[in-house]
Design an enzyme around this catalytic site. Structure first.
Site, PDB file in Angstrom:
ATOM      1  N   GLU A  79     -72.242  71.396  96.289  1.00 39.52           N
ATOM      2  CA  GLU A  79     -73.298  72.403  96.214  1.00 39.52           C
ATOM      3  C   GLU A  79     -74.505  71.801  95.489  1.00 39.52           C
ATOM      4  O   GLU A  79     -75.359  72.515  94.990  1.00 39.52           O
ATOM      5  CB  GLU A  79     -72.805  73.680  95.548  1.00 39.52           C
ATOM      6  CG  GLU A  79     -72.146  73.496  94.205  1.00 39.52           C
ATOM      7  CD  GLU A  79     -71.687  74.806  93.597  1.00 39.52           C
ATOM      8  OE1 GLU A  79     -72.513  75.716  93.486  1.00 39.52           O
ATOM      9  OE2 GLU A  79     -70.503  74.903  93.223  1.00 39.52           O
ATOM     10  N   CYS A 111     -68.282  76.416  94.732  1.00 30.08           N
ATOM     11  CA  CYS A 111     -67.251  75.496  94.216  1.00 30.08           C
ATOM     12  C   CYS A 111     -66.004  75.440  95.095  1.00 30.08           C
ATOM     13  O   CYS A 111     -65.047  74.736  94.778  1.00 30.08           O
ATOM     14  CB  CYS A 111     -66.847  75.905  92.796  1.00 30.08           C
ATOM     15  SG  CYS A 111     -68.234  75.923  91.656  1.00 30.08           S
ATOM     16  N   HIS A 233     -59.528  76.782  89.699  1.00 27.77           N
ATOM     17  CA  HIS A 233     -60.900  76.288  89.590  1.00 27.77           C
ATOM     18  C   HIS A 233     -61.301  76.470  88.127  1.00 27.77           C
ATOM     19  O   HIS A 233     -61.091  77.548  87.556  1.00 27.77           O
ATOM     20  CB  HIS A 233     -61.817  77.088  90.516  1.00 27.77           C
ATOM     21  CG  HIS A 233     -63.265  76.877  90.226  1.00 27.77           C
ATOM     22  ND1 HIS A 233     -63.815  75.615  90.129  1.00 27.77           N
ATOM     23  CD2 HIS A 233     -64.279  77.752  89.975  1.00 27.77           C
ATOM     24  CE1 HIS A 233     -65.109  75.719  89.844  1.00 27.77           C
ATOM     25  NE2 HIS A 233     -65.403  77.006  89.748  1.00 27.77           N
TER      26      HIS A 233
HETATM   27  N1  COA Z   1     -65.682  82.121  68.297  1.00 29.89           N
HETATM   28  C1  COA Z   1     -64.842  82.245  69.344  1.00 29.89           C
HETATM   29  N2  COA Z   1     -65.195  82.839  70.520  1.00 29.89           N
HETATM   30  C2  COA Z   1     -66.450  83.317  70.616  1.00 29.89           C
HETATM   31  C3  COA Z   1     -67.380  83.209  69.569  1.00 29.89           C
HETATM   32  C4  COA Z   1     -66.954  82.578  68.360  1.00 29.89           C
HETATM   33  N3  COA Z   1     -67.773  82.420  67.326  1.00 29.89           N
HETATM   34  N4  COA Z   1     -68.544  83.766  69.967  1.00 29.89           N
HETATM   35  C5  COA Z   1     -68.348  84.214  71.233  1.00 29.89           C
HETATM   36  N5  COA Z   1     -67.087  83.924  71.633  1.00 29.89           N
HETATM   37  C6  COA Z   1     -66.456  84.199  72.919  1.00 29.89           C
HETATM   38  C7  COA Z   1     -66.802  85.549  73.509  1.00 29.89           C
HETATM   39  O1  COA Z   1     -66.035  86.583  72.930  1.00 29.89           O
HETATM   40  C8  COA Z   1     -66.481  85.314  74.974  1.00 29.89           C
HETATM   41  O2  COA Z   1     -65.108  85.406  75.176  1.00 29.89           O
HETATM   42  P1  COA Z   1     -64.526  86.409  76.294  1.00 29.89           P
HETATM   43  O3  COA Z   1     -65.111  85.944  77.603  1.00 29.89           O
HETATM   44  O4  COA Z   1     -63.055  86.230  76.202  1.00 29.89           O
HETATM   45  O5  COA Z   1     -65.009  87.767  75.924  1.00 29.89           O
HETATM   46  C9  COA Z   1     -66.855  83.846  75.161  1.00 29.89           C
HETATM   47  O6  COA Z   1     -66.962  83.277  73.863  1.00 29.89           O
HETATM   48  C10 COA Z   1     -68.164  83.660  75.893  1.00 29.89           C
HETATM   49  O7  COA Z   1     -69.094  84.525  75.309  1.00 29.89           O
HETATM   50  P2  COA Z   1     -70.169  85.305  76.178  1.00 29.89           P
HETATM   51  O8  COA Z   1     -70.902  86.233  75.286  1.00 29.89           O
HETATM   52  O9  COA Z   1     -69.559  85.870  77.425  1.00 29.89           O
HETATM   53  O10 COA Z   1     -71.077  84.066  76.566  1.00 29.89           O
HETATM   54  P3  COA Z   1     -72.406  84.023  77.371  1.00 29.89           P
HETATM   55  O11 COA Z   1     -73.027  85.357  77.538  1.00 29.89           O
HETATM   56  O12 COA Z   1     -73.201  82.948  76.690  1.00 29.89           O
HETATM   57  O13 COA Z   1     -71.968  83.544  78.849  1.00 29.89           O
HETATM   58  C11 COA Z   1     -70.955  82.362  80.640  1.00 29.89           C
HETATM   59  C12 COA Z   1     -70.869  82.708  79.153  1.00 29.89           C
HETATM   60  C13 COA Z   1     -69.725  81.574  81.011  1.00 29.89           C
HETATM   61  C14 COA Z   1     -71.014  83.640  81.484  1.00 29.89           C
HETATM   62  C15 COA Z   1     -72.252  81.519  80.871  1.00 29.89           C
HETATM   63  O14 COA Z   1     -72.118  80.293  80.223  1.00 29.89           O
HETATM   64  C16 COA Z   1     -72.529  81.288  82.349  1.00 29.89           C
HETATM   65  O15 COA Z   1     -73.221  82.091  82.981  1.00 29.89           O
HETATM   66  N6  COA Z   1     -72.017  80.172  82.951  1.00 29.89           N
HETATM   67  C17 COA Z   1     -72.218  79.843  84.363  1.00 29.89           C
HETATM   68  C18 COA Z   1     -71.453  80.760  85.316  1.00 29.89           C
HETATM   69  C19 COA Z   1     -69.979  80.512  85.336  1.00 29.89           C
HETATM   70  O16 COA Z   1     -69.485  79.453  85.030  1.00 29.89           O
HETATM   71  N7  COA Z   1     -69.212  81.540  85.786  1.00 29.89           N
HETATM   72  C20 COA Z   1     -67.784  81.454  85.898  1.00 29.89           C
HETATM   73  C21 COA Z   1     -67.252  81.914  87.200  1.00 29.89           C
HETATM   74  S1  COA Z   1     -67.640  80.816  88.515  1.00 29.89           S
END
Ligand code: COA
Length: 389
Positions: A79, A111, A233
């Site tokens: 991709e 993916c 994945h």
């Molecule tokens: N200690 C431990 N864990 C912590 C933390 C800390 N200090 N602070 C936050 N976290 C955890 C959150 O609770 C969350 O866990 P959960 O998902 O079990 O609830 C995790 O860290 C991620 O936090 P979140 O607020 O969801 O992160 P974000 O808003 O920055 O977004 C993604 C995370 C993955 C959505 C973002 O990086 C993204 O958009 N990535 C690309 C898309 C992707 O990969 N999608 C996956 C499907 S293909």
């Protein structure tokens, strides 16, 4: 008749950034990246490693002179296409020196695309016992500096040689795919980075897994106890764990629960140090499982492939007796351990150079990488590749 993965290998760029240091630089609590996302290090792309050179580097050690005569199809799943018309499979076919009477093309569905590539190869080979298909998954996962997706980037390629009488994994006749039109992650033509609905992308992944798995279990009368391990994945290691946990309900016996949980840790070990490699992530996870976990020939591995947009697929394979002798564990450990750490500032320079196609061979091509393919220059929009002496 058995068809499946005869050989598999991966390549990752030789630079990485430490996720705790990236978190500090972004004013984020490090445990969010280390535990919440579940990533320790992240591969960083030099300009000299695009999907063609990474794909060729992943394949070069598993394609023998004899294989080059028998490979009649090369499929690249990606991709991160570098061209909307010419397929990177054509360039990889040339770099590897595969015989000319071959089909070469690219496949796309976020993916997911390496999975239909493998299934296509399996069907194609059914009445071609002497031919082989090379499937390559190659991607640079990029969301942008300071973006929400920044901690889930990475780069790398996985190559798999599909043949009759495979030496590693026989593919079973039991795949179930699930398609749902959802805008969780997409990259409209012309945009450098994808658009992501982060929370939706996590929910869509889990839903796709549950739909695929439930339908698979019903159609083929299977339960979790039939699997030695599951591979997912892995856009980040916490993602597949969430999906796995969603089906490890109270009625699952503790032996199965513990087996699948410890298998998941092994199956995400390499991914934790590489980051997201999009199409190759599931197959890097398979390599990680095979190389870091105790398994036996005859055991069944379940695999869940997911591509945003979205298509999910659950399928399975049977490990072949003696599979571990075909793996190249020492080479993979050396590849990961010999990487150069970049400071966050250096990572940002690498990142911007990649976007602007500004070559810096002096910084990016180190002498310990000799033998690898690399992108030397782009002239009149033509990409020229070399081998590092
Ligand atoms: N200690 C431990 N864990 C912590 C933390 C800390 N200090 N602070 C936050 N976290 C955890 C959150 O609770 C969350 O866990 P959960 O998902 O079990 O609830 C995790 O860290 C991620 O936090 P979140 O607020 O969801 O992160 P974000 O808003 O920055 O977004 C993604 C995370 C993955 C959505 C973002 O990086 C993204 O958009 N990535 C690309 C898309 C992707 O990969 N999608 C996956 C499907 S293909």
């Amino acid at each position: 008749m058995t068809i499946g993965i005869d050989q598999l290998d991966f390549y990752v760029p030789q630079f990485y950034v430490d996720m705790a240091k990236l978190a500090e630089a972004r004013n984020v609590e490090p445990n969010k990246f280390l535990l919440g996302i579940g990533q320790t290090e992240m591969s960083v792309s030099p300009v000299s490693q695009d999907i063609v050179s990474m794909g060729a580097n992943a394949a070069k050690n598993i394609v023998s002179e004899e294989d080059k005569k028998n490979i009649s199809m090369v499929i690249v799943a990606t991709e991160s296409a570098i061209d909307s018309a010419k397929a990177s499979a054509v360039q990889i076919h040339n770099l590897l020196g595969i015989q000319p009477f071959a089909r070469c093309f690219e496949m796309k569905e976020a993916c997911y695309a390496a999975t239909p590539a493998i299934q296509l190869a399996k069907d194609y080979l059914a009445n071609r016992p002497n031919e082989k298909v090379l499937v390559i998954a190659s991607d640079t996962a990029r969301y942008g500096l300071h973006s929400g997706g920044e901690p889930t980037q990475g780069a790398g390629a996985v190559a798999m040689l599909i043949s009759h009488n495979p030496r590693i994994l026989e593919l079973n006749d039991d795949a179930v795919a699930y398609t749902q039109d959802v805008y969780d992650f997409w990259r409209p033509s012309g945009l450098s980075y994808p658009l992501v609905a982060g929370a939706l992308s996590k929910d869509a992944y889990i839903q796709s897994f549950q739909e695929s798995w439930n339908e698979y279990a019903k159609r083929y009368n299977k339960s979790l106890s039939d699997f030695a391990s599951l591979c997912f994945h892995v856009p980040f290691t916490k993602m597949g764990k969430k999906a796995l946990d969603s089906i490890l309900t109270e009625d699952i016996d503790s032996e199965t629960h513990n087996r699948l949980t410890s298998g998941y840790d092994a199956a995400t070990y390499y991914n934790r140090y590489v980051g997201n490699i999009y199409t190759g992530s599931l197959y890097l996870s398979l390599i990680s499982l095979l190389e870091t976990h105790d398994l036996k020939g005859g055991q069944t591995i379940g695999l869940f492939s997911y591509g945003s947009g979205s298509v999910g697929e659950f399928f399975s394979g049977k490990l072949v007796d003696g599979y571990s002798e075909v793996l190249n564990v020492e080479h993979h450990k050396a590849l990961l351990n010999s990487r150069t750490e970049l400071s966050v500032e250096e990572y940002e320079h690498f990142f911007n150079r990649f976007d602007n196609l500004e070559f810096d061979h002096e910084t990016e091509l180190t002498s310990d990488q000799h033998g690898i393919f690399y992108l030397n220059d782009i002239n009149d929009h033509i990409r020229n590749y070399n081998t590092l002496k």
